[in-house]
Design an enzyme around this catalytic site. Structure first.
Site, PDB file in Angstrom:
ATOM      1  N   HIS A 276       6.770   8.839  62.794  1.00  0.00           N
ATOM      2  CA  HIS A 276       8.171   9.169  62.570  1.00  0.00           C
ATOM      3  C   HIS A 276       8.574   8.748  61.162  1.00  0.00           C
ATOM      4  O   HIS A 276       8.015   7.801  60.613  1.00  0.00           O
ATOM      5  CB  HIS A 276       9.056   8.456  63.608  1.00  0.00           C
ATOM      6  CG  HIS A 276       9.020   9.119  64.933  1.00  0.00           C
ATOM      7  ND1 HIS A 276       9.851  10.156  65.250  1.00  0.00           N
ATOM      8  CD2 HIS A 276       8.231   8.919  66.011  1.00  0.00           C
ATOM      9  CE1 HIS A 276       9.582  10.554  66.490  1.00  0.00           C
ATOM     10  NE2 HIS A 276       8.607   9.817  66.971  1.00  0.00           N
TER      11      HIS A 276
ATOM     12  N   LYS B  57      21.334   6.835  71.189  1.00  0.00           N
ATOM     13  CA  LYS B  57      22.236   7.597  70.316  1.00  0.00           C
ATOM     14  C   LYS B  57      23.267   8.347  71.159  1.00  0.00           C
ATOM     15  O   LYS B  57      24.432   8.466  70.787  1.00  0.00           O
ATOM     16  CB  LYS B  57      21.425   8.589  69.475  1.00  0.00           C
ATOM     17  CG  LYS B  57      22.230   9.281  68.384  1.00  0.00           C
ATOM     18  CD  LYS B  57      21.500  10.458  67.793  1.00  0.00           C
ATOM     19  CE  LYS B  57      21.775  11.697  68.603  1.00  0.00           C
ATOM     20  NZ  LYS B  57      21.273  12.939  67.985  1.00  0.00           N
TER      21      LYS B  57
END
Length: 946
Positions: free
Chosen positions: A152, A600
């Site tokens: 990532h 999130k």
């Protein structure tokens, strides 16, 4: 760092660390002054001393003078100042890592019980609990510990820089030897200065964005640099712990068999979700590069063994099994020895190892040719077709040595190599493949329409889709597919499945791990992948028996998905077609849980509790259907993405859900912090493995259960926390504008740290458009760290009210419930890394002052509330008072982070002004280079990216 009262005599002394950091800082200062001149050195010192002074006592006039000083610097000087602080942080990290290594080494030398989380302490505790040797063997036989490396876009360090830092670590460690004299010490200090000078001259920021091949090699670097050595060492330490607590057999052997429980996985080169650069060809290359790397390591070790096992047949008698194995090699002996057929004639082990060396080279040569583009065929008569043959040869040597009384020799380098092969095979790691569910749905719809089976797949409801997919998977024959007539996405998707099949044949069945489906919302999403496997000969029937060479893992990411996990799994396991295929593949269902997106989506409290409940649902449903389950945790490095100490995180999982198997992603800065040095890698493997062992005691003992009162309370806290988080993030007008303007998230896209885009849709300022990683990264850089704690204070305060009984219950939960304690402890770290004064400076970057004041005030108010409530519940005097070493580490960084944050704020203003004013896209922005370096530097200072 986990400590325990009995660890106290060995705890590292902060003054030792301060002395080492001072030495590193002085050497760095000398390098800067000598190479860059007095101006740069003076600028660094002005800022360093000024902000250290401000940390001790606030002085508005001094702060104003420092800000003016920052603004007056040219982009070139600013960039060098940032580099100075960035390298300083790297050196502090090295000094801390070395100190902890010395601390552990002192404990080992003492002969006393080792640290909590060590194999030694864990086995002592299990023995004291009454766990017998047979029970321990049964427990270990069911253990599977699998860290998975991912690429990532969070890790900011280059491989070159990490190699340089490794040299600093090794040289600094030599200074710890009390027997070196003054002259030798001075030579080591000069060598350290040279390494630091090279660090200064090395560009730690990539000049261009990395290709996926670069990321693959970056992941492989950790095996070469530490893991090939750390893996056998970890097994040695476990064996030593077994001997200490459970003794040995009469012949000197261990009282139990220790299986190969350690595995490694990777997503690098297989994770296609949102990354168009990961093509089918890249996936094949990733498998081959991994095989090449591990074969090279085996070659090196076999050469070393050939020079160690120099036994003469005149001095010992190898076993009959060994002799038979050597005779079986006669067919390739002429090719191996050529004109010297009698070479090693009286040295049987060396002769065997020379033949093994030849076979390994033949296998490696085939891999090399395939990597260069040839369609090379493995010469099966002379090469190893797989790791099983190589491992069999190693074991026959081992058993032969033991047969003539040399268990001690067999237990050294040879056993280390056996452990390595048991762990890594010829594949090195399991390469997982990941793709988003919508891609499969569109591909299936396209294929079915082209084959004339179903032209309206998209319009079918879930039940109709399941019925159709099951019928097609079960059919003996499938209609022919004209791939050339398919669209590019469908052709590319089918090609991925072809590559999986080809790599299983080339690398071995374990070379490909799990096929992960992101955004899994329905059982049909799993059957779609199974149908694509059926179309590409990865599943089907062989005679009357079904076969399935795909292990498919649904990934549940959002709060909504986690709430519906039971509906999806019940539907999946209740499907007769899928159940047959799962049974054919070992009856092991892997389920992946996404920490980043759920946090999130709904905030840390709702995310943590939804994940906790989802795990219990998944395991209960699996058991009801008679399926074994492995949970795959998609954790990041930061608390907002599921991060935290691995040992404690595993122990905080719901009771009886781990069941001996755990798999989790290692992302971003976590890789370099855990695996850059052998010493730390061994420690981290041990801490994770012991967490797994302790969390799996339900395999041999009656499991404990969570108290109903705690679960009800946590459910209510999660709802309150989610409401507070969504009120800020979803229901506050302009919140996303504040985020984009008061953090460097827009600029993160320019940083060449990953091949994956940071946004799903460009120019879209919506919560759904930004990936979870830059969401966390942006809040962290600006010292808000919102995702990791926001909502906890409101939840705790709102739930307890003025009721002392409720406060007492929360305090009991903190003491007695590992999950709740871990949740609050991790939030303490995030709260410590936040800095509301610095966050206020970033808020001024927001163009709408009224919006900035409103949002910042809400964040600050919740921050103060959360600190107050966490301390009230934990009954600590200050944040992280329970982990003083880590608290000191973070406090030590703050005076050096302050100037970097102040510089970054200035650079964001200047860079954005240039971007706003320029009409020509090719016009240079002189501020972007120092700005990108500031992002790297702050990440290094906070020891967090995403």
């Amino acid at each position: 760092m986990t400590t325990h009262p009995s660890d106290q005599p060995f705890l590292p002394r902060d003054r030792e660390l301060r002395a080492r950091v001072r030495l590193f800082g002085d050497l760095l200062g000398q390098v800067i002054r000598r190479l860059e001149g007095e101006k740069v050195f003076s600028a660094v010192e002005t800022l360093r001393k000024g902000f250290v002074s401000l940390r001790k006592r606030e002085d508005p006039q001094l702060r104003q003078r420092l800000m003016r000083f920052i603004v007056q610097q040219s982009p070139e000087v600013t960039e060098r100042v940032i580099r100075a602080f960035s390298i300083y942080f790297s050196l502090v990290n090295i000094a801390e890592e070395d100190l902890y290594y010395r601390w552990r080494r002192a404990q080992v030398s003492s002969g006393e019980p080792l640290w909590v989380g060590s194999f030694d302490r864990t086995l002592r505790d299990l023995h004291a609990e009454g766990v017998t040797a047979p029970e321990l063997e049964r427990l270990l036989s069911q253990i599977s510990y699998t860290p998975v490396f991912t690429a990532h876009p969070t890790e900011a360090r280059r491989r070159t820089t990490m190699e340089n830092q490794r040299r600093v670590f090794r040289t600094a460690d030599q200074l710890n030897n009390p027997r070196i004299g003054a002259a030798e010490r001075q030579l080591l200090i000069e060598e350290l200065e040279a390494h630091i000078q090279i660090l200064w001259r090395t560009n730690e920021v990539r000049v261009k964005k990395p290709q996926v091949r670069d990321e693959i090699k970056y992941g492989l670097f950790y095996f070469e640099e530490s893991l090939f050595e750390a893996i056998p060492l970890a097994y040695r330490f476990l064996e030593k712990a077994v001997r200490r607590s459970y003794g040995t057999r009469a012949d000197g052997g261990l009282p139990i068999r220790i299986p190969a429980f350690l595995r490694f996985g990777s997503w690098i080169g297989g994770d296609r979700d949102g990354n168009p650069n990961v093509t089918p060809a890249v996936t094949a290359m990733a498998c081959r590069l991994a095989m090449q790397q591990v074969l090279r390591e085996y070659l090196r070790r076999v050469v070393r063994l050939r020079n160690v096992l120099t036994h003469s047949s005149l001095m010992c008698k190898p076993s009959a099994a060994f002799q038979a194995s050597l005779e079986a090699d006669d067919s390739i002996a002429p090719a191996v020895f050529q004109g010297a057929r009698d070479r090693y004639e009286t040295e049987p082990y060396r002769r065997k190892l020379q033949i093994m060396l030849f076979r390994l080279k033949e296998t490696l040569a085939t891999v090399d040719r395939r990597l260069s583009g040839e369609a090379a065929i493995l010469p099966v008569s002379s090469a190893y077709a797989g790791a099983a043959g190589f491992l069999e040869d190693l074991r026959v040597i081992h058993d032969s040595l033991v047969s003539h009384g040399e268990r001690n020799i067999a237990g050294r380098e040879l056993t280390d190599l056996i452990r390595l092969v048991e762990t890594c095979g010829f594949h090195l790691h399991h390469l997982d493949v990941r793709q988003e569910s919508g891609v499969h749905t569109r591909t299936v719809a396209t294929v079915l329409a082209q084959a004339g089976v179903e032209t309206g797949y998209h319009s079918l409801d879930e039940a109709s889709r399941l019925e159709l997919l099951s019928r097609l998977i079960d059919r003996p024959e499938l209609p022919e597919i004209d791939r050339d007539a398919l669209d590019e996405e469908a052709r590319d998707t089918l090609r991925v499945f072809d590559v999986i099949r080809e790599m299983r044949h080339e690398i071995g069945a374990e070379g490909i791990g799990t096929y992960v489906i992101s955004m899994t919302h329905a059982a049909s999403h799993v059957l779609e992948v199974l149908l694509l496997g059926r179309l590409t000969a990865l599943a089907g029937r062989s005679g009357d028996d079904p076969f399935c060479h795909l292990r498919i893992a649904p990934l549940f990411e959002t709060i909504e998905d986690l709430l519906h996990v039971d509906a999806v799994l019940n539907s999946l396991f209740g499907n007769a077609c899928y159940r047959r295929m799962l049974a054919a593949n070992g009856d092991l269902q892997e389920v992946m849980l996404g920490y980043s997106d759920s946090c999130k989506d709904g905030g840390i409290l709702a995310s943590s509790w939804s994940l906790y409940e989802a795990q219990q649902k998944i395991v209960a449903i699996s058991e009801r259907f008679g399926v074994r389950c492995q949970l795959f945790h998609g954790r990041g490095g930061t608390v907002g993405r599921g991060g935290g100490p691995t040992h404690e995180s595993i122990l905080a999982q719901p009771p009886a859900t781990v069941q001996g198997r755990i798999k989790f992603t290692e992302q971003g800065e976590v890789l370099s912090y855990k695996y850059s040095n052998v010493e730390t890698a061994v420690y981290e493997i041990g801490m994770g493995a012991t967490g797994l062992i302790l969390a799996s005691r339900s395999l041999i003992r009656e499991p404990t259960c969570d108290r109903d009162e705690y679960r009800v309370t946590m459910g209510e806290l999660a709802a309150l926390g989610e409401d507070a988080y969504r009120d800020l993030v979803d229901r506050t007008p302009g919140l996303l504008d504040y985020f984009y303007e008061s953090t460097p998230v827009q600029e993160i896209g320019f940083l060449n740290i990953g091949s994956r885009p940071s946004h799903r849709r460009k120019t879209d300022r919506s919560k759904s458009s930004i990936r979870a990683i830059p969401w966390v990264f942006g809040w962290g850089q600006s010292r808000h760290t919102v995702p990791a704690w926001y909502g906890i204070g409101s939840a705790l305060e709102g739930w307890r009210g003025d009721d002392p009984g409720r406060l007492e219950l929360l305090r009991r939960m903190y003491v007695e419930w590992p999950f709740f304690r871990s949740l609050l402890s991790n939030s303490e770290m995030a709260l410590t890394k936040a800095d509301m004064r610095t966050a206020a400076e970033y808020a001024r970057l927001c163009g709408d002052r009224e919006l900035a004041d409103t949002v910042y005030a809400r964040i600050r108010e919740e921050y103060e509330r959360t600190v107050r409530e966490v301390l009230l519940v934990s009954q600590l005097d200050a944040l992280m008072a329970g982990t003083p070493l880590l608290a000191l580490s973070l406090q030590r960084r703050n005076p050096y982070l302050d100037p970097l944050n102040s510089i970054q704020i200035h650079l964001l203003r200047e860079s954005r002004a240039v971007e706003e004013a320029r009409s020509d896209e090719n016009e240079a922005n002189p501020w972007i280079a120092p700005l990108l370096r500031s992002i790297n530097a702050i990440a290094a200072g906070m020891r967090n990216t995403g």
